[in-house]
Design an enzyme around this catalytic site. Structure first.
Site, PDB file in Angstrom:
ATOM      1  N   ARG A  60       0.847  -1.198   0.000  1.00 36.13           N
ATOM      2  CA  ARG A  60       0.000   0.000   0.000  1.00 36.13           C
ATOM      3  C   ARG A  60       0.882   1.246   0.000  1.00 36.13           C
ATOM      4  O   ARG A  60       0.948   1.976  -0.975  1.00 36.13           O
ATOM      5  CB  ARG A  60      -0.962  -0.011   1.198  1.00 36.13           C
ATOM      6  N   ASP A  61       1.644   1.483   1.060  1.00 30.42           N
ATOM      7  CA  ASP A  61       2.577   2.612   1.063  1.00 30.42           C
ATOM      8  C   ASP A  61       3.633   2.415  -0.022  1.00 30.42           C
ATOM      9  O   ASP A  61       4.103   3.374  -0.643  1.00 30.42           O
ATOM     10  CB  ASP A  61       3.244   2.748   2.436  1.00 30.42           C
TER      11      ASP A  61
ATOM     12  N   HIS B  83       3.270   3.992  -3.518  1.00 34.24           N
ATOM     13  CA  HIS B  83       3.760   5.344  -3.802  1.00 34.24           C
ATOM     14  C   HIS B  83       5.137   5.288  -4.468  1.00 34.24           C
ATOM     15  O   HIS B  83       5.402   5.998  -5.442  1.00 34.24           O
ATOM     16  CB  HIS B  83       3.856   6.160  -2.512  1.00 34.24           C
TER      17      HIS B  83
ATOM     18  N   SER C  34       3.712  10.676   9.450  1.00 31.28           N
ATOM     19  CA  SER C  34       3.650  10.672   7.986  1.00 31.28           C
ATOM     20  C   SER C  34       4.855  11.336   7.339  1.00 31.28           C
ATOM     21  O   SER C  34       5.204  11.039   6.200  1.00 31.28           O
ATOM     22  CB  SER C  34       2.384  11.394   7.513  1.00 31.28           C
TER      23      SER C  34
ATOM     24  N   HIS D 257       2.998   4.300  13.231  1.00 28.75           N
ATOM     25  CA  HIS D 257       3.360   4.193  11.816  1.00 28.75           C
ATOM     26  C   HIS D 257       4.460   5.210  11.547  1.00 28.75           C
ATOM     27  O   HIS D 257       4.244   6.416  11.689  1.00 28.75           O
ATOM     28  CB  HIS D 257       2.120   4.497  10.957  1.00 28.75           C
TER      29      HIS D 257
ATOM     30  N   HIS E 283       7.959   6.731   9.218  1.00 29.52           N
ATOM     31  CA  HIS E 283       8.722   6.829   7.972  1.00 29.52           C
ATOM     32  C   HIS E 283      10.175   7.080   8.335  1.00 29.52           C
ATOM     33  O   HIS E 283      10.482   7.646   9.384  1.00 29.52           O
ATOM     34  CB  HIS E 283       8.164   7.923   7.064  1.00 29.52           C
TER      35      HIS E 283
ATOM     36  N   TYR F 120       4.809  15.801   4.289  1.00 31.52           N
ATOM     37  CA  TYR F 120       4.125  14.534   4.012  1.00 31.52           C
ATOM     38  C   TYR F 120       4.951  13.698   3.034  1.00 31.52           C
ATOM     39  O   TYR F 120       5.304  14.158   1.947  1.00 31.52           O
ATOM     40  CB  TYR F 120       2.750  14.851   3.420  1.00 31.52           C
TER      41      TYR F 120
END
Length: 358
Positions: free
Chosen positions: A24-25, A28, A178, A207, A209, A298
């Site tokens: 899903r991520d 991108h 995010s 979550h 990054h 983001y």
């Protein structure tokens, strides 16, 4: 030194559920271009390694196929219908952003085999999610409230938003970094604030990054404060510098005695033999993704900013810094080109832009 170590929480025996984001991520990082067959191959490998929860949708979730967010090679229904029946132990989750995904699409995802949903809002806008959360609970789905760009709300404010999500019916509430901007102290403060106001049975997730290289440290900090769900992505495949690299995080968990039920060596093999060969570019902390983390932008904006840089002649790093200054949030991808165009105009570059377009 021994005194310092004795003060660290003993996490041995702590049970943590791992949630993989690479389908899903990771969309991108692949510009949404993952074929159905490849989606199934990756999901089956993750399932065989013991990963209990795997997210499968367009990068922007249900309803994401659009001009603004990009068109995937297949519909969410096609991906879910292909993946879900192949799972032996893993559950399939989906992302839903209110205003983009609809309850009708959630029903369709459920019919295709999804059994968990992440209902995502900006960190100050939980009040956009009550209908979607309630409908997910009505379907009997594992229902997660997901507070994006969490660094833009202080711990107390984030806790109030998390409490709203719990009141709507969310069984888990996430602190979502995010932008890959937060440091461990930031994560601890927000998870602790949530834990103080949520019911004991409501789980907390994190979550991350990896834009500042802090994904693993931040995830451990979250667990220390009571988080029991952690998102990551095998080989870090995700937006920006990627998500917390799941196989590396799992190795740290095994070292610390944190129980996940996932096979480390199998997950390492998935990363090396399956995910890395499918990357269009090496997902790493580079100049632009580091800027995302430093400026609090983001993560999904990275490739959009690079395209705008090529079109308008303004360095992507400078576009990202300006987006951070303006506090742009997820869903404002259309403003990236506007920002780059304004910067190009200020620098007298628009003639070059028209020449490139010709």
């Amino acid at each position: 030194m021994s005194a310092t170590r004795s003060m660290e929480p003993d996490l041995r025996g702590r049970k943590v559920l791992l949630h993989d984001m690479c389908l899903r991520d990771g969309m991108h990082a692949k510009r949404e271009q993952i074929p159905v067959e490849q989606m199934v191959k990756v999901a089956m490998a993750l399932d065989a390694a013991g990963v209990p929860l795997i997210q499968v949708t367009h990068g922007a979730g249900l309803g994401g196929n659009s001009l603004q967010h990009g068109f995937a090679l297949a519909s969410n229904e096609a991906y879910l219908s292909a993946v879900a029946p192949k799972m032996k132990q893993a559950k399939v989750s989906v992302l839903l952003i209110p205003g983009l995904g609809t309850m009708r699409e959630l029903q369709s995802a459920y019919n295709c085999g999804a059994r968990s949903v992440t209902v995502a809002t900006h960190c100050t806008e939980a009040d956009t999610a009550p209908q979607h959360i309630a409908y997910a609970r009505k379907l009997g789905m594992d229902t997660v409230g997901f507070l994006m760009m969490a660094h833009l709300n202080d711990p107390e404010g984030l806790a109030k938003q998390g409490k709203l999500m719990e009141d709507y019916g969310a069984q888990t509430v996430y602190v979502t970094d995010s932008a890959g901007y937060m440091l461990p102290a930031d994560v601890r403060a927000r998870v602790a604030a949530l834990r103080a106001v949520l019911k004991p049975e409501t789980e907390i997730g994190f979550h991350g990054h990896h834009n500042l290289g802090m994904g693993i440290a931040n995830s451990i900090a979250a667990i220390e404060e009571g988080a029991s769900r952690i998102d990551g992505s095998v080989a870090g495949l995700g937006a920006g510098a990627g998500n917390t690299p799941l196989e590396v995080f799992l190795a740290v968990c095994d070292r610390m005695g944190i129980e996940t039920g996932v096979d480390l060596f199998k997950l390492m093999d998935v990363a090396e033999d399956v995910i890395v060969p499918m990357m269009d570019h090496l997902v790493r902390v580079d100049r632009e993704s580091l800027t995302l983390g430093f400026a609090g932008v983001y993560s999904t904006f990275l490739l959009h900013a690079k395209r705008a840089a090529a079109r308008f002649g303004v360095p992507a790093r400078e576009i990202l810094v300006e987006l951070g200054r303006r506090k742009m949030i997820g869903g404002q991808e259309d403003m990236i080109e506007d920002t780059a165009m304004s910067m190009a105009k200020e620098r007298g570059l628009l003639k070059d832009v028209s020449r490139k377009a010709a």
